[in-house]
Design a protein around this motif. Sequence first.
Motif, mmCIF file in Angstrom:
data_model
loop_
_atom_site.group_PDB
_atom_site.id
_atom_site.type_symbol
_atom_site.label_atom_id
_atom_site.label_comp_id
_atom_site.label_asym_id
_atom_site.label_seq_id
_atom_site.Cartn_x
_atom_site.Cartn_y
_atom_site.Cartn_z
ATOM 1 N N ASN A 103 0.803 -1.236 0.000
ATOM 2 C CA ASN A 103 0.000 0.000 0.000
ATOM 3 C C ASN A 103 0.832 1.282 0.000
ATOM 4 N N LYS A 104 2.108 1.176 -0.340
ATOM 5 C CA LYS A 104 2.972 2.355 -0.432
ATOM 6 C C LYS A 104 3.407 2.520 -1.877
ATOM 7 N N PRO A 105 3.433 3.761 -2.353
ATOM 8 C CA PRO A 105 3.858 3.971 -3.738
ATOM 9 C C PRO A 105 5.337 3.630 -3.928
ATOM 10 N N LEU A 106 5.632 3.021 -5.063
ATOM 11 C CA LEU A 106 7.010 2.669 -5.399
ATOM 12 C C LEU A 106 7.282 3.130 -6.825
ATOM 13 N N THR A 107 8.288 3.947 -6.982
ATOM 14 C CA THR A 107 8.698 4.420 -8.301
ATOM 15 C C THR A 107 10.048 3.809 -8.615
ATOM 16 N N ARG A 108 10.113 3.085 -9.738
ATOM 17 C CA ARG A 108 11.362 2.451 -10.188
ATOM 18 C C ARG A 108 11.810 3.122 -11.467
ATOM 19 N N ILE A 109 13.105 3.350 -11.552
ATOM 20 C CA ILE A 109 13.698 3.970 -12.721
ATOM 21 C C ILE A 109 14.720 3.000 -13.283
ATOM 22 N N ALA A 110 14.641 2.762 -14.591
ATOM 23 C CA ALA A 110 15.581 1.858 -15.255
ATOM 24 C C ALA A 110 16.168 2.548 -16.475
ATOM 25 N N ILE A 111 17.426 2.285 -16.738
ATOM 26 C CA ILE A 111 18.055 2.819 -17.943
ATOM 27 C C ILE A 111 17.524 2.014 -19.132
ATOM 28 N N THR A 112 17.236 2.696 -20.225
ATOM 29 C CA THR A 112 16.742 2.027 -21.428
ATOM 30 C C THR A 112 17.920 1.686 -22.341
ATOM 31 N N PRO A 113 17.701 0.822 -23.327
ATOM 32 C CA PRO A 113 18.775 0.566 -24.296
ATOM 33 C C PRO A 113 19.234 1.859 -24.990
ATOM 34 N N GLU A 114 18.283 2.742 -25.294
ATOM 35 C CA GLU A 114 18.635 4.027 -25.908
ATOM 36 C C GLU A 114 19.468 4.876 -24.952
ATOM 37 N N GLY A 115 19.116 4.810 -23.669
ATOM 38 C CA GLY A 115 19.865 5.547 -22.661
ATOM 39 C C GLY A 115 21.276 5.019 -22.507
ATOM 40 N N ARG A 116 21.409 3.715 -22.548
ATOM 41 C CA ARG A 116 22.742 3.106 -22.438
ATOM 42 C C ARG A 116 23.613 3.521 -23.621
ATOM 43 N N LEU A 117 23.033 3.520 -24.819
ATOM 44 C CA LEU A 117 23.768 3.928 -26.018
ATOM 45 C C LEU A 117 24.140 5.412 -25.952
ATOM 46 N N ALA A 118 23.194 6.246 -25.561
ATOM 47 C CA ALA A 118 23.463 7.683 -25.440
ATOM 48 C C ALA A 118 24.550 7.947 -24.401
ATOM 49 N N PHE A 119 24.526 7.209 -23.301
ATOM 50 C CA PHE A 119 25.527 7.385 -22.250
ATOM 51 C C PHE A 119 26.903 6.960 -22.751
ATOM 52 N N ALA A 120 26.972 5.857 -23.491
ATOM 53 C CA ALA A 120 28.251 5.408 -24.061
ATOM 54 C C ALA A 120 28.788 6.448 -25.038
#
Length: 100
Positions: free
Chosen positions: A69-86
């Motif tokens: 009953n508690k809100p949970l926000t999860r953030i994940a890097i996307t494949p596009e994000g991984r490529l942009a970061f590289a």
Amino acid sequence: MGLADLGRLDEVIHGRMRLGIMVYLADAEAADFTELKTVLEATQGNLSIHLKKLEEAGYVAITKSFVNNKPLTRIAITPEGRLAFADYLEALSRVIASPG
């Protein structure tokens, strides 16, 4: 190349907070909002703004749910994000390696 690579630095990633988010997620793959807030020493509002910008660019995916009953926000890097970061890291290393 060097200074010519300054233009390749992704402005979405280049801010201190967004860079910190990307560095953390590149290693962890995903994190809870509270976890990111703690490790980056960010306020809730500031972190939310930067996550929204990364999400709009397609670099992170944000999912919201409830656990016990508690809100949970999860953030994940996307494949596009991984490529942009590289790409960002490659451009930054070229700028740094520039002979001046």
